[in-house]
Design an enzyme around this catalytic site. Structure first.
Site, mmCIF file in Angstrom:
data_model
loop_
_atom_site.group_PDB
_atom_site.id
_atom_site.type_symbol
_atom_site.label_atom_id
_atom_site.label_comp_id
_atom_site.label_asym_id
_atom_site.label_seq_id
_atom_site.Cartn_x
_atom_site.Cartn_y
_atom_site.Cartn_z
ATOM 1 N N CYS A 137 -0.659 0.076 -1.558
ATOM 2 C CA CYS A 137 0.061 0.029 -2.836
ATOM 3 C C CYS A 137 1.570 0.168 -2.604
ATOM 4 C CB CYS A 137 -0.510 1.069 -3.790
ATOM 5 S SG CYS A 137 -0.192 0.632 -5.500
ATOM 6 N N HIS A 178 -6.087 1.324 -3.645
ATOM 7 C CA HIS A 178 -6.053 2.695 -3.122
ATOM 8 C C HIS A 178 -7.357 3.046 -2.410
ATOM 9 C CE1 HIS A 178 -2.315 4.318 -4.947
ATOM 10 N NE2 HIS A 178 -2.499 3.308 -5.762
ATOM 11 N N GLU A 207 -7.984 5.276 -0.413
ATOM 12 C CA GLU A 207 -8.113 6.722 -0.137
ATOM 13 C C GLU A 207 -8.812 7.450 -1.281
ATOM 14 O OE1 GLU A 207 -5.540 5.106 -1.012
ATOM 15 O OE2 GLU A 207 -4.342 6.228 -2.460
HETATM 16 N N1 GLN Z 1 4.343 0.535 -8.760
HETATM 17 C C1 GLN Z 1 4.518 1.411 -7.635
HETATM 18 C C2 GLN Z 1 5.750 1.043 -6.831
HETATM 19 O O1 GLN Z 1 6.488 0.207 -7.120
HETATM 20 C C3 GLN Z 1 3.307 1.407 -6.739
HETATM 21 C C4 GLN Z 1 2.138 2.055 -7.423
HETATM 22 C C5 GLN Z 1 1.203 2.789 -6.527
HETATM 23 O O2 GLN Z 1 1.475 3.026 -5.352
HETATM 24 N N2 GLN Z 1 0.116 3.218 -7.102
HETATM 25 O O3 GLN Z 1 6.024 1.633 -5.863
#
Ligand code: GLN
Length: 205
Positions: free
Chosen positions: A79, A180, A182
């Site tokens: 992410c 995610h 994890e």
């Molecule tokens: N939108 C977040 C960002 O720009 C990422 C979101 C996340 O890691 N759950 O970093």
């Protein structure tokens, strides 16, 4: 024993440490250049990519992180971590920096307001059954360079019909996922990363 670090500036650090520990590797938090130098692989967690990049700069970690990636350190970015690994960001904050190294263009907060966060099965190349993908204000990969292997896509409904979006990629020792892995007790994505780290350690020792 294989030692895998989790960049511990912001985000869901604890969950990654837990997943790695469950797989039998030594998992350590990384906040300083000396700690970074001592790991065989590194996880860049989810969280807020702008905050993590800013803290990395403040803690004098941004250049050591870039150098480590250049030198072939295996890295898993999830992410926000995927955004940090990307060479190019769309919809980034003004002046947003990345670590880079992964030859992809990532669109930040890509899934849009209505599907800000969602969950669903994701078929990952190399795993025999789908993983449960948890997407939270997730990025997607909009374009990949020649050396990048696409490991997973999801279908997204758009005004132009259903489109396939890339949500997991690999380039050499770099692995990145929009979701995610994890969260929950299915550690197979971390397992792929541990295999990658183990292969790299064996090749270079
Ligand atoms: N939108 C977040 C960002 O720009 C990422 C979101 C996340 O890691 N759950 O970093």
């Amino acid at each position: 024993m294989t030692v895998i670090g989790v960049l511990a500036l912001q985000g869901d650090v604890r969950e990654h440490l837990r997943a790695l520990t469950a797989l039998g590797v030594e998992a350590v938090a990384v906040r300083r250049p000396a700690e970074l130098a001592a790991v065989d692989g590194l996880v860049l967690p989810g969280g807020e990519s702008t905050t993590i990049a800013r803290l990395a700069r403040t803690f004098d970690l941004l250049e050591p992180l870039r150098a480590a990636v250049r030198d072939g350190l295996p890295v898993l970015g999830t992410c926000a971590g995927m955004i940090l690994l990307a060479d190019r960001i769309l919809d980034g904050a003004a002046g947003q920096e990345t670590i880079g190294g992964l030859d992809v263009t990532v669109r930040r907060n890509a899934f849009g307001r209505q599907t800000d966060s969602f969950e669903g099965p994701v078929t990952v190349r190399g795993l025999d059954a789908p993983v449960h993908g948890v997407f939270i204000r997730a990025p997607w990969v909009e374009a990949v360079g020649k050396g990048v292997e696409v490991l997973a896509r999801v279908e997204v409904a758009t005004p132009h019909g259903v489109l396939d979006r890339i949500v997991m990629v690999r380039q050499g020792p770099l692995l990145a996922a929009s979701f995610h892995p994890e969260v929950g007790d299915d550690h197979r994505v971390h397992g792929l990363f541990v295999d990658l780290v183990t292969q790299t350690v064996t090749q270079t020792s």
